[in-house]
Design a protein around this motif. Sequence first.
Motif, PDB file in Angstrom:
ATOM      1  N   TRP A  53      26.920  -7.889  -2.656  1.00 32.07           N
ATOM      2  CA  TRP A  53      28.117  -8.426  -2.008  1.00 32.07           C
ATOM      3  C   TRP A  53      28.456  -9.804  -2.589  1.00 32.07           C
ATOM      4  CZ3 TRP A  53      31.814  -6.567   1.051  1.00 32.07           C
ATOM      5  CH2 TRP A  53      32.602  -7.469   1.764  1.00 32.07           C
ATOM      6  N   ALA A  54      27.431 -10.597  -2.810  1.00 37.19           N
ATOM      7  CA  ALA A  54      27.630 -11.953  -3.320  1.00 37.19           C
ATOM      8  C   ALA A  54      28.241 -11.952  -4.717  1.00 37.19           C
ATOM      9  CB  ALA A  54      26.312 -12.714  -3.321  1.00 37.19           C
ATOM     10  N   THR A  55      28.034 -10.894  -5.488  1.00 33.64           N
ATOM     11  CA  THR A  55      28.571 -10.841  -6.846  1.00 33.64           C
ATOM     12  C   THR A  55      29.997 -10.305  -6.904  1.00 33.64           C
ATOM     13  OG1 THR A  55      27.720  -8.625  -7.286  1.00 33.64           O
ATOM     14  CG2 THR A  55      26.265 -10.502  -7.822  1.00 33.64           C
ATOM     15  N   MET A  56      30.498  -9.792  -5.778  1.00 33.05           N
ATOM     16  CA  MET A  56      31.849  -9.218  -5.759  1.00 33.05           C
ATOM     17  C   MET A  56      32.916 -10.294  -5.663  1.00 33.05           C
ATOM     18  SD  MET A  56      31.571  -5.956  -3.266  1.00 33.05           S
ATOM     19  CE  MET A  56      30.555  -4.560  -3.656  1.00 33.05           C
ATOM     20  N   THR A  57      34.050  -9.981  -6.257  1.00 33.27           N
ATOM     21  CA  THR A  57      35.201 -10.866  -6.149  1.00 33.27           C
ATOM     22  C   THR A  57      35.856 -10.657  -4.781  1.00 33.27           C
ATOM     23  OG1 THR A  57      36.739  -9.229  -7.023  1.00 33.27           O
ATOM     24  CG2 THR A  57      35.618 -10.665  -8.636  1.00 33.27           C
ATOM     25  N   GLN A  60      37.521  -7.286  -4.496  1.00 32.45           N
ATOM     26  CA  GLN A  60      36.556  -6.200  -4.368  1.00 32.45           C
ATOM     27  C   GLN A  60      36.023  -6.129  -2.944  1.00 32.45           C
ATOM     28  OE1 GLN A  60      33.990  -7.549  -7.528  1.00 32.45           O
ATOM     29  NE2 GLN A  60      34.625  -5.873  -8.865  1.00 32.45           N
ATOM     30  N   ARG A  61      35.772  -7.273  -2.343  1.00 35.48           N
ATOM     31  CA  ARG A  61      35.290  -7.293  -0.955  1.00 35.48           C
ATOM     32  C   ARG A  61      36.338  -6.725  -0.008  1.00 35.48           C
ATOM     33  NH1 ARG A  61      32.249 -13.141  -0.304  1.00 35.48           N
ATOM     34  NH2 ARG A  61      30.629 -12.738  -1.850  1.00 35.48           N
ATOM     35  N   ARG A  62      37.604  -7.112  -0.202  1.00 30.45           N
ATOM     36  CA  ARG A  62      38.683  -6.591   0.651  1.00 30.45           C
ATOM     37  C   ARG A  62      38.770  -5.070   0.521  1.00 30.45           C
ATOM     38  NH1 ARG A  62      41.294 -11.245  -0.937  1.00 30.45           N
ATOM     39  NH2 ARG A  62      42.351 -10.192  -2.651  1.00 30.45           N
ATOM     40  N   GLU A  63      38.666  -4.587  -0.713  1.00 28.38           N
ATOM     41  CA  GLU A  63      38.741  -3.146  -0.954  1.00 28.38           C
ATOM     42  C   GLU A  63      37.593  -2.425  -0.251  1.00 28.38           C
ATOM     43  OE1 GLU A  63      38.881   0.015  -4.685  1.00 28.38           O
ATOM     44  OE2 GLU A  63      38.662  -2.116  -5.097  1.00 28.38           O
ATOM     45  N   LEU A  64      36.399  -2.970  -0.362  1.00 27.04           N
ATOM     46  CA  LEU A  64      35.247  -2.345   0.275  1.00 27.04           C
ATOM     47  C   LEU A  64      35.363  -2.377   1.800  1.00 27.04           C
ATOM     48  CD1 LEU A  64      32.724  -0.909  -0.673  1.00 27.04           C
ATOM     49  CD2 LEU A  64      31.508  -3.077  -0.564  1.00 27.04           C
ATOM     50  N   ARG A  65      35.852  -3.489   2.342  1.00 29.02           N
ATOM     51  CA  ARG A  65      36.071  -3.561   3.796  1.00 29.02           C
ATOM     52  C   ARG A  65      37.079  -2.511   4.251  1.00 29.02           C
ATOM     53  NH1 ARG A  65      36.358  -9.598   3.133  1.00 29.02           N
ATOM     54  NH2 ARG A  65      34.343 -10.359   3.805  1.00 29.02           N
ATOM     55  N   ALA A  66      38.151  -2.363   3.490  1.00 29.90           N
ATOM     56  CA  ALA A  66      39.184  -1.385   3.845  1.00 29.90           C
ATOM     57  C   ALA A  66      38.619   0.032   3.799  1.00 29.90           C
ATOM     58  CB  ALA A  66      40.379  -1.508   2.903  1.00 29.90           C
ATOM     59  N   ARG A  67      37.818   0.319   2.789  1.00 28.33           N
ATOM     60  CA  ARG A  67      37.191   1.642   2.693  1.00 28.33           C
ATOM     61  C   ARG A  67      36.278   1.907   3.876  1.00 28.33           C
ATOM     62  NH1 ARG A  67      35.157   1.767  -3.521  1.00 28.33           N
ATOM     63  NH2 ARG A  67      37.194   1.617  -4.500  1.00 28.33           N
ATOM     64  N   TYR A  68      35.476   0.915   4.208  1.00 29.93           N
ATOM     65  CA  TYR A  68      34.531   1.092   5.309  1.00 29.93           C
ATOM     66  C   TYR A  68      35.282   1.259   6.633  1.00 29.93           C
ATOM     67  CZ  TYR A  68      30.573   0.480   8.409  1.00 29.93           C
ATOM     68  OH  TYR A  68      29.643   0.671   9.380  1.00 29.93           O
ATOM     69  N   ALA A  69      36.325   0.484   6.852  1.00 29.58           N
ATOM     70  CA  ALA A  69      37.122   0.615   8.076  1.00 29.58           C
ATOM     71  C   ALA A  69      37.764   2.003   8.141  1.00 29.58           C
ATOM     72  CB  ALA A  69      38.184  -0.474   8.138  1.00 29.58           C
ATOM     73  N   ALA A  70      38.261   2.492   7.002  1.00 29.51           N
ATOM     74  CA  ALA A  70      38.860   3.821   6.969  1.00 29.51           C
ATOM     75  C   ALA A  70      37.808   4.888   7.256  1.00 29.51           C
ATOM     76  CB  ALA A  70      39.508   4.063   5.604  1.00 29.51           C
TER      77      ALA A  70
END
Length: 195
Positions: A53-57, A60-70
């Motif tokens: 997570w710390a290495t993500m831009t 990328q973090r927003r995209e991953l959060r959106a995927r997880y929420a979906a």
Amino acid sequence: MPRTELPRRAALLLALLAAGGAAAAQAAVPNNLPGLQQPPAASAPAATPQASWATMTPPQRRELRARYAAWRALPETERQRIRHAAASLASKSASDQAGVRAQFQNMDQMHRDGWLLGPQLGITYARLQPLLGYLPQDQREPMLALLRQLEPTELELLSLISLRTPPQGRQALRSELLAVPAARREAWLRAKVGG
């Protein structure tokens, strides 16, 4: 879109939804899922999810959060379909997997985002998008709940109506659809289609 495409598309959806999230870990899904933009190649693989997570831009973090929420918003039956499709994709050769990843990356972003709604809605999303693309926030959850209740034939009818409705009529159509009792919904859809 042919119904035979659904398992492949559902596997792609899993890539969008589960990559790196807790749901992916619980489902024992591989970390190298298609569609997830990886951190720059110069960085070494992280030993823990926190380090990754710390290495993500930030994007990328927003995209991953959106995927997880979906993923979390999907009914369990949809998640199960996605897990099965992901297992099927994982059993394919590396070249077949790469082909599926390339096919997904070549899709328009709007279509890729539509798959975040799950396989049931993802398969018709391109045709439903005119109706759903600009949902007011207060209609989002009720509309998604309604759509998940529809049978495939009802979704097809609604997709026809969506494509035929001019932009200025979409708000009224959504309000009317949300007000129709479930028992009368198919008849209402057929009347709107004209058949």
